[in-house]
Scaffold this motif. Structure first.
Motif, mmCIF file in Angstrom:
data_model
loop_
_atom_site.group_PDB
_atom_site.id
_atom_site.type_symbol
_atom_site.label_atom_id
_atom_site.label_comp_id
_atom_site.label_asym_id
_atom_site.label_seq_id
_atom_site.Cartn_x
_atom_site.Cartn_y
_atom_site.Cartn_z
ATOM 1 N N LEU A 59 0.855 -1.191 0.000
ATOM 2 C CA LEU A 59 0.000 0.000 0.000
ATOM 3 C C LEU A 59 0.888 1.236 0.000
ATOM 4 O O LEU A 59 1.733 1.407 0.885
ATOM 5 N N LEU A 60 0.696 2.111 -0.983
ATOM 6 C CA LEU A 60 1.542 3.284 -1.175
ATOM 7 C C LEU A 60 0.774 4.576 -0.887
ATOM 8 O O LEU A 60 -0.435 4.570 -0.718
ATOM 9 N N GLU A 61 1.507 5.689 -0.841
ATOM 10 C CA GLU A 61 0.945 7.040 -0.778
ATOM 11 C C GLU A 61 0.124 7.288 0.488
ATOM 12 O O GLU A 61 -0.914 7.950 0.450
ATOM 13 N N ASN A 62 0.592 6.726 1.594
ATOM 14 C CA ASN A 62 0.001 7.022 2.903
ATOM 15 C C ASN A 62 -1.476 6.671 2.976
ATOM 16 O O ASN A 62 -2.288 7.409 3.544
ATOM 17 N N ILE A 63 -1.835 5.524 2.425
ATOM 18 C CA ILE A 63 -3.214 5.032 2.525
ATOM 19 C C ILE A 63 -3.576 4.844 3.990
ATOM 20 O O ILE A 63 -2.744 4.454 4.815
ATOM 21 N N GLY B 241 8.073 5.467 -8.480
ATOM 22 C CA GLY B 241 8.226 5.540 -9.918
ATOM 23 C C GLY B 241 8.137 4.160 -10.543
ATOM 24 O O GLY B 241 8.114 3.139 -9.846
ATOM 25 N N GLU B 242 8.117 4.122 -11.866
ATOM 26 C CA GLU B 242 7.866 2.874 -12.577
ATOM 27 C C GLU B 242 8.888 1.788 -12.250
ATOM 28 O O GLU B 242 8.515 0.656 -11.913
ATOM 29 N N ASP B 243 10.167 2.105 -12.331
ATOM 30 C CA ASP B 243 11.197 1.086 -12.095
ATOM 31 C C ASP B 243 11.181 0.577 -10.663
ATOM 32 O O ASP B 243 11.284 -0.633 -10.421
ATOM 33 N N GLU B 244 11.074 1.499 -9.714
ATOM 34 C CA GLU B 244 11.054 1.089 -8.310
ATOM 35 C C GLU B 244 9.813 0.262 -8.006
ATOM 36 O O GLU B 244 9.864 -0.715 -7.242
ATOM 37 N N LEU B 245 8.694 0.626 -8.614
ATOM 38 C CA LEU B 245 7.459 -0.112 -8.376
ATOM 39 C C LEU B 245 7.591 -1.547 -8.896
ATOM 40 O O LEU B 245 7.171 -2.499 -8.221
ATOM 41 N N ILE B 246 8.180 -1.704 -10.067
ATOM 42 C CA ILE B 246 8.378 -3.047 -10.617
ATOM 43 C C ILE B 246 9.220 -3.892 -9.667
ATOM 44 O O ILE B 246 8.908 -5.058 -9.402
ATOM 45 N N GLN C 14 5.087 -6.868 -15.830
ATOM 46 C CA GLN C 14 6.238 -7.400 -15.105
ATOM 47 C C GLN C 14 5.901 -7.717 -13.642
ATOM 48 O O GLN C 14 6.795 -7.807 -12.805
ATOM 49 N N ALA C 15 4.629 -7.882 -13.354
ATOM 50 C CA ALA C 15 4.191 -8.224 -11.997
ATOM 51 C C ALA C 15 3.317 -9.473 -12.054
ATOM 52 O O ALA C 15 2.101 -9.396 -11.863
ATOM 53 N N PRO C 16 3.920 -10.652 -12.297
ATOM 54 C CA PRO C 16 3.127 -11.870 -12.497
ATOM 55 C C PRO C 16 2.364 -12.324 -11.263
ATOM 56 O O PRO C 16 1.388 -13.065 -11.385
ATOM 57 N N ASP C 17 2.788 -11.889 -10.080
ATOM 58 C CA ASP C 17 2.099 -12.301 -8.858
ATOM 59 C C ASP C 17 0.886 -11.434 -8.541
ATOM 60 O O ASP C 17 0.044 -11.804 -7.720
ATOM 61 N N LEU C 18 0.788 -10.270 -9.174
ATOM 62 C CA LEU C 18 -0.275 -9.316 -8.850
ATOM 63 C C LEU C 18 -1.622 -9.825 -9.346
ATOM 64 O O LEU C 18 -1.774 -10.173 -10.516
ATOM 65 N N VAL C 19 -2.620 -9.858 -8.452
ATOM 66 C CA VAL C 19 -3.957 -10.319 -8.838
ATOM 67 C C VAL C 19 -5.015 -9.228 -8.693
ATOM 68 O O VAL C 19 -6.082 -9.317 -9.299
ATOM 69 N N ALA C 20 -4.735 -8.190 -7.890
ATOM 70 C CA ALA C 20 -5.731 -7.137 -7.694
ATOM 71 C C ALA C 20 -5.035 -5.816 -7.413
ATOM 72 O O ALA C 20 -3.941 -5.779 -6.849
ATOM 73 N N LEU C 21 -5.698 -4.739 -7.808
ATOM 74 C CA LEU C 21 -5.140 -3.400 -7.650
ATOM 75 C C LEU C 21 -6.240 -2.496 -7.114
ATOM 76 O O LEU C 21 -7.330 -2.437 -7.679
ATOM 77 N N GLY C 22 -5.955 -1.792 -6.040
ATOM 78 C CA GLY C 22 -6.923 -0.883 -5.452
ATOM 79 C C GLY C 22 -6.505 0.563 -5.630
ATOM 80 O O GLY C 22 -5.404 0.945 -5.240
ATOM 81 N N ALA C 23 -7.371 1.376 -6.244
ATOM 82 C CA ALA C 23 -7.161 2.821 -6.320
ATOM 83 C C ALA C 23 -7.914 3.424 -5.135
ATOM 84 O O ALA C 23 -9.148 3.472 -5.144
ATOM 85 N N PHE C 24 -7.188 3.873 -4.132
ATOM 86 C CA PHE C 24 -7.807 4.413 -2.920
ATOM 87 C C PHE C 24 -8.161 5.882 -3.162
ATOM 88 O O PHE C 24 -7.677 6.800 -2.494
ATOM 89 N N CYS C 25 -9.022 6.092 -4.162
ATOM 90 C CA CYS C 25 -9.458 7.409 -4.603
ATOM 91 C C CYS C 25 -10.590 7.171 -5.606
ATOM 92 O O CYS C 25 -11.021 6.031 -5.797
ATOM 93 N N ILE C 26 -11.078 8.229 -6.223
ATOM 94 C CA ILE C 26 -12.139 8.074 -7.214
ATOM 95 C C ILE C 26 -11.572 7.685 -8.572
ATOM 96 O O ILE C 26 -11.997 6.737 -9.203
#
Length: 407
Positions: A14-18, A41-46, A70-82
């Motif tokens: 969880l990023l950006e002080n959720i 950033g993109e590279d660090e996130l990968i 490049q994130a084969p383990d990722l199954v879900a993504l939450g945008a904690f915003c609109i």
């Protein structure tokens, strides 16, 4: 691409002080959660997504196609915003990554800030407060006005725009709105037939549009020129929809009497970083650091809402209110195993799935299928134990995008 199973220890980033409530909710379910206050950033996130099943972001972190691929383990993504314009939704769908957001949770907070800023602009409170901090006592009514009776033009009459309409009318504002869709006018609000009509008839113009690419640069020199002399402008939607150089010109010329801006084309990555804008230092211009939805109440609601959606998807396969996948909600049956099969939406896939189950002597206890564009999604509950070969057979179907065995 990995398959999530009931035995998998879920890992979330969880990023950006959720809000910490989201961390607590997921950890209470046995998840391992990494919590960062900043954007990546993109590279660090990968690099950080290795072994991560769920990613939570706000508006600054971009989930690009390269990141998702490049994130084969990722199954879900939450945008904690609109908004979800920071996510490549097409790439997420192709990778079988479910995306959720919080379409309702911060609506009230944004609306309250809009109303506060309208009143502040007409009373020039920002300038008066600045002078007071400098030790200047400037008690004068010159340039200070009530908002009652003013004409408010709302561009975008969705969840925020429509609620703003109701509360603004209670303050005595005359509300009109423009939207590319036909919308039900609430109260005494009136829908304008064109953007030009709204601009010509409004003392205050406030933007509440979404982040679709087609809205980039939608408001610039032409639109500002159509606004009446002495009018006010607010943008609490997306930074890239407004030409800030044109806005500055109309403020400097006196054509516009003031503005309130909460979102910017380029924003600092984290708290404390330098903010750059051609609007800095201008009189009767309220600048806020993208805090329209940043109240403790809203952030708590967003944290609980999105984290709950991520939990429900990973434990039950629920895609209710998913941004990109078919929406399914199947009540859980005790004593069953649940398989969630995401596939390309072509004829005959359900028959193939059930054929494989039948070949293995497995009876279906409950099943639900939904489709959305190029994707199909089926939840299947079975009672009998199953062989690993059954899972492999389902995974090996040429139409399979992703398969999860949930419980």
């Amino acid at each position: 691409m990995t398959t999530m199973s009931a035995e998998t220890t879920k890992r979330a980033l969880l990023l950006e002080n959720i809000d910490a409530g989201a961390v607590d909710l997921l950890e209470s379910e046995g998840w391992k959660v990494e919590h960062e206050t900043r954007a990546l950033g993109e590279d660090e996130l990968i690099d950080r997504l290795d072994g991560i099943h769920v990613l939570g972001i706000r508006s600054k972190t971009e989930a690009t196609a390269r990141v998702l691929q490049q994130a084969p383990d990722l199954v879900a993504l939450g945008a904690f915003c609109i908004g979800t314009n920071q996510i490549d939704l097409s790439a997420a769908s192709q990778q079988g990554v479910a995306v959720f957001n919080a379409p309702f949770s911060n609506t009230r907070s944004v609306v309250e800030l809009v109303l506060a800023e309208i009143i502040s602009l007409y009373r020039r409170l920002g300038d008066k407060s600045h002078k007071m901090h400098q030790g200047v006592w400037d008690k004068s009514a010159v340039g200070s006005h009530e908002v009652r009776g003013r004409r408010l033009g709302i561009i975008g009459y969705g969840k925020i725009g429509s609620q703003l309409s109701v509360l603004a009318e209670a303050l005595g504002l005359q509300v009109r709105f423009y939207d590319i869709l036909d919308r039900l006018a609430l109260g005494n609000a009136r829908q304008c037939g064109s953007l030009e009509e709204l601009l010509a008839e409004s003392d205050i113009v406030t933007l509440h549009v979404d982040g679709r690419p087609g809205n980039s640069g939608m408001f610039g020199e032409r639109e500002f020129a159509l606004m009446p002399q002495g009018s006010m402008f607010l943008n609490l939607s997306r930074g890239f929809v407004v030409d800030h150089a044109a806005l500055r010109e109309h403020l400097e010329s006196g054509h516009l009497a003031g503005a309130a801006i909460d979102v910017f084309p380029e924003e600092p990555a984290g708290r404390g970083d330098e903010f750059r804008s051609e609007l800095r230092g201008m009189p009767n211009v309220i600048l806020t650091p993208h805090v329209g939805g940043s109240t403790e109440e809203a952030q708590t609601d967003i944290g609980q809402f999105v984290a709950g959606k991520l939990r429900d998807f990973c434990s039950e396969g629920s895609t209710a209110l998913s941004v990109n996948l078919p929406e399914l909600l199947l009540a859980r049956r005790d004593g069953t195993h649940r398989m969630a099969h995401l596939h390309r939406n072509v004829p005959g896939v359900l028959a193939k799935v059930n054929g494989i189950l039948g070949d293995h002597g497995v009876n279906v206890e409950g099943q639900l299928l939904g489709t959305r564009g190029e994707l199909g999604y089926v939840l299947t509950d079975i009672v009998a134990d199953y062989a690993p070969e059954l899972v492999r057979n389902l995974q090996d179907l040429p139409e399979t995008v992703r398969l999860h065995v949930l419980h």
